[in-house]
Design a protein around this motif. Structure first.
Motif, PDB file in Angstrom:
ATOM      1  N   UNK A 380       0.848  -1.194   0.000  1.00 12.43           N
ATOM      2  CA  UNK A 380       0.000   0.000   0.000  1.00 12.43           C
ATOM      3  C   UNK A 380       0.881   1.241   0.000  1.00 12.43           C
ATOM      4  N   UNK A 381       0.329   2.276  -0.579  1.00 13.46           N
ATOM      5  CA  UNK A 381       1.030   3.566  -0.589  1.00 13.46           C
ATOM      6  C   UNK A 381       0.751   4.282   0.731  1.00 13.46           C
ATOM      7  N   UNK A 382       1.750   4.334   1.614  1.00 14.47           N
ATOM      8  CA  UNK A 382       1.592   4.968   2.921  1.00 14.47           C
ATOM      9  C   UNK A 382       2.067   6.420   2.844  1.00 14.47           C
ATOM     10  N   UNK A 383       1.391   7.252   3.598  1.00 19.28           N
ATOM     11  CA  UNK A 383       1.754   8.673   3.657  1.00 19.28           C
ATOM     12  C   UNK A 383       2.872   8.850   4.695  1.00 19.28           C
ATOM     13  N   UNK A 384       4.090   9.002   4.193  1.00 20.08           N
ATOM     14  CA  UNK A 384       5.231   9.174   5.107  1.00 20.08           C
ATOM     15  C   UNK A 384       5.489  10.641   5.436  1.00 20.08           C
ATOM     16  N   UNK A 385       4.638  11.533   5.003  1.00 19.16           N
ATOM     17  CA  UNK A 385       4.856  12.955   5.292  1.00 19.16           C
ATOM     18  C   UNK A 385       4.748  13.284   6.767  1.00 19.16           C
ATOM     19  N   UNK A 386       3.917  12.476   7.498  1.00 20.17           N
ATOM     20  CA  UNK A 386       3.771  12.754   8.925  1.00 20.17           C
ATOM     21  C   UNK A 386       5.069  12.535   9.687  1.00 20.17           C
ATOM     22  N   UNK A 387       5.934  11.635   9.171  1.00 17.91           N
ATOM     23  CA  UNK A 387       7.202  11.397   9.855  1.00 17.91           C
ATOM     24  C   UNK A 387       8.121  12.608   9.775  1.00 17.91           C
ATOM     25  N   UNK A 388       7.978  13.413   8.727  1.00 21.22           N
ATOM     26  CA  UNK A 388       8.846  14.575   8.553  1.00 21.22           C
ATOM     27  C   UNK A 388       8.177  15.868   8.983  1.00 21.22           C
ATOM     28  N   UNK A 389       6.937  15.799   9.424  1.00 20.43           N
ATOM     29  CA  UNK A 389       6.210  17.001   9.845  1.00 20.43           C
ATOM     30  C   UNK A 389       6.263  17.216  11.335  1.00 20.43           C
ATOM     31  N   UNK A 390       7.080  16.439  12.034  1.00 18.81           N
ATOM     32  CA  UNK A 390       7.176  16.595  13.485  1.00 18.81           C
ATOM     33  C   UNK A 390       7.922  17.892  13.826  1.00 18.81           C
ATOM     34  N   UNK A 391       7.487  18.505  14.897  1.00 17.86           N
ATOM     35  CA  UNK A 391       8.098  19.763  15.344  1.00 17.86           C
ATOM     36  C   UNK A 391       9.178  19.480  16.355  1.00 17.86           C
ATOM     37  N   UNK A 392      10.391  19.967  16.097  1.00 10.12           N
ATOM     38  CA  UNK A 392      11.512  19.805  17.029  1.00 10.12           C
ATOM     39  C   UNK A 392      11.917  21.175  17.544  1.00 10.12           C
ATOM     40  N   UNK A 393      11.909  21.327  18.851  1.00  8.78           N
ATOM     41  CA  UNK A 393      12.274  22.587  19.491  1.00  8.78           C
ATOM     42  C   UNK A 393      13.718  22.464  19.968  1.00  8.78           C
ATOM     43  N   UNK A 394      14.566  23.308  19.435  1.00 12.24           N
ATOM     44  CA  UNK A 394      15.983  23.289  19.807  1.00 12.24           C
ATOM     45  C   UNK A 394      16.160  24.092  21.100  1.00 12.24           C
ATOM     46  N   UNK A 395      16.298  23.375  22.230  1.00 19.35           N
ATOM     47  CA  UNK A 395      16.447  24.077  23.510  1.00 19.35           C
ATOM     48  C   UNK A 395      17.791  24.790  23.604  1.00 19.35           C
ATOM     49  N   UNK A 396      18.798  24.330  22.881  1.00 24.37           N
ATOM     50  CA  UNK A 396      20.079  25.035  22.878  1.00 24.37           C
ATOM     51  C   UNK A 396      19.910  26.444  22.300  1.00 24.37           C
ATOM     52  N   UNK A 397      19.054  26.551  21.265  1.00 21.54           N
ATOM     53  CA  UNK A 397      18.800  27.887  20.697  1.00 21.54           C
ATOM     54  C   UNK A 397      18.066  28.775  21.693  1.00 21.54           C
ATOM     55  N   UNK A 398      17.097  28.201  22.424  1.00 18.79           N
ATOM     56  CA  UNK A 398      16.367  28.990  23.415  1.00 18.79           C
ATOM     57  C   UNK A 398      17.297  29.457  24.526  1.00 18.79           C
ATOM     58  N   UNK A 399      18.188  28.570  24.988  1.00 19.40           N
ATOM     59  CA  UNK A 399      19.126  28.964  26.044  1.00 19.40           C
ATOM     60  C   UNK A 399      20.067  30.058  25.546  1.00 19.40           C
TER      61      UNK A 399
END
Length: 481
Positions: A380-399
């Protein structure tokens, strides 16, 4: 003062007792340099003992006949004894190591000893100008007549116009070297006195906190009366002259515009060659911020006591309910075999009829078949876009954002930080700020106030437009150690 009052102070006051102590030079020199000049608050016993050991090693030049033979920890325990009162010895929250900090009485003795030193230059002009300016602020600040206030404002405007005209004409009046040194000496003395005053303010707030703890421990009335009393005490602290003055000073330090202005002025004064520079004056505003934060932390302990009291009362009430339920169950078991003779006999409202043939007969279940060979599933053709749409917050940038805006040993509000570094990843980025755990950063939440943070939620790829959102949080203060 009368003779009896002075005699009582000589016998009881820790500052006077320190001046009469045999080891007064050691106590004043070491504690003054370590705590006062270093602007240290509560410090672990190991760190203080290590610094005292180094000082004693330098003073005990002859190992066979040392001037101070006792161990460093023994000296610290002697100076922190209740009948002495030069050091405060305690265990801070979430720590199992003893901490020490100097008391306001010690700072009064140190300030008196420092005032005995001969000064090569004693300025009087700047203090006279300060007195006149303060009297003018009192008189004109309390004036209720609009006409008189307008007259004063117009007079000040005329003076400014004359100064502007003189500057435009090239006539600039500068302070001479004596005037600069006079004013610099007064600034340095006032700045150091402020740090000493902060320790006394913190001690006063700590006394109010101690009174609240004692009242909670010994209270035998209703919970509502105690809460009303404690909340009233907390309001009295904020509404008192000392509380309002301290809060105004703290708000001034938290203002970024005021901090920039103060830093610029101190930097320009430090560059002058007409005065003998005080090295501590260059970063005195950071020392003020740290001392004010210690006093503010003491005030917050009273609110924490209220919250802890409520939690304890809820636990006690729940336990009381369980005790009542168990008492009812125990009483029911006691009278089950021998019911009481008094009471009412109630007839059954009807007869329950149970028919045996109404029950269903036994029904044998069919044998289950297990198929060990599972047919393959077509691809089946699975939608893999959700794997790359995750939000990552860089805490090093915030610090790094916080370190860019907040100098060491100072504090700032989270709302001020996000004004310079807007929120780009929505609520996840706000949670990232609250979850920072770097060694030099500390995030504190104050439930007595709130903060509103506006941010934009970006649109989706399907054409959904971006949306404005607002987050409501407690007052968030970020401290850089």
């Amino acid at each position: 003062m009368e003779f009896d009052a002075i005699d009582a102070l000589r016998d009881r006051h820790p500052a006077w007792r320190l001046l009469r102590a045999a080891n007064a030079p050691l106590i004043l020199s070491f504690l003054g340099d370590f705590f006062v000049e270093g602007n240290r608050g509560a410090t672990a016993a190991g760190e203080v003992a290590s610094a005292l050991d180094d000082a004693l090693y330098a003073l005990n030049a002859d190992p066979d006949d040392p001037r101070f033979p006792k161990a460093p920890l023994a000296y610290l325990e002697d100076w922190a004894a209740p009948e002495v009162g030069w050091l405060r010895r305690f265990y801070p929250p979430a720590s199992d190591e003893i901490h020490y900090e100097v008391t306001p009485a010690f700072e009064k003795a140190l300030a008196w000893v420092e005032s005995l030193r001969t000064r090569s230059f004693v300025g009087t002009e700047s203090r006279l100008h300060t007195v006149v300016e303060l009297l003018s602020q009192i008189v004109h600040g309390s004036e209720t007549d609009p006409e008189k206030r307008l007259v004063e404002l117009r007079r000040r405007r005329d003076e400014l116009d004359r100064e502007i005209a003189a500057a435009e004409a090239g006539e600039i009046r500068l302070l001479d070297a004596t005037g600069v040194r006079d004013r610099y000496q007064q600034v340095a003395a006032t700045a150091r006195e402020l740090l000493s005053d902060f320790r006394e303010v913190e001690e006063n707030f700590r006394g109010l906190d101690r009174q609240a703890r004692e009242k909670i421990a010994t209270w035998d009335g209703s919970k509502g009366e105690l809460l009303a009393d404690l909340v009233g005490s907390r309001a009295d602290i904020s509404a008192s002259d000392q509380g309002r003055s301290f809060q105004a000073f703290h708000d001034f330090l938290l203002s970024e515009v005021r901090q920039d202005e103060l830093s610029t002025l101190l930097m320009r004064v430090s560059a002058l060659e007409l005065v003998i520079q005080d090295p501590r004056l260059r970063t005195i505003h950071h020392d003020w911020s740290e001392a004010a934060e210690r006093a503010q932390r003491t005030v917050r302990q009273i609110s924490e006591q209220l919250r802890r009291f409520l939690d304890d009362q809820v636990w006690l009430e729940n336990r009381r309910v369980l005790d009542l339920v168990r008492a009812v169950e125990t009483t029911a078991l006691t009278v089950r075999e021998r019911p009481p003779e008094f009471g009412l006999a109630v007839d059954e409202p009807g007869v329950q009829i149970a028919l045996p043939f109404d029950r269903p007969l036994y029904d044998a279940r069919p044998a289950s078949q297990v198929e060990s060979l599972v047919p393959p599933v077509p691809d089946e053709d699975l939608d893999t876009g959700l794997l790359f749409a995750q939000t990552f917050v860089d805490q090093a940038r915030l610090a790094e954002n916080i370190r860019t805006l907040v100098p060491p040993r100072s504090s700032a509000l989270l709302s001020d930080i996000v004004q310079f570094f807007p929120i780009e990843q929505g609520a996840a980025e706000i949670i990232g700020y609250l979850a920072l755990q770097d060694d030099d950063l500390q995030v504190d939440l104050d439930d007595s106030d709130e903060t509103l943070l506006d941010y934009t939620v970006p649109g989706d790829e399907d054409g959904t437009a971006s949306r404005r959102r607002r987050a409501r949080l407690p007052k968030v203060t970020v401290t850089r150690r």
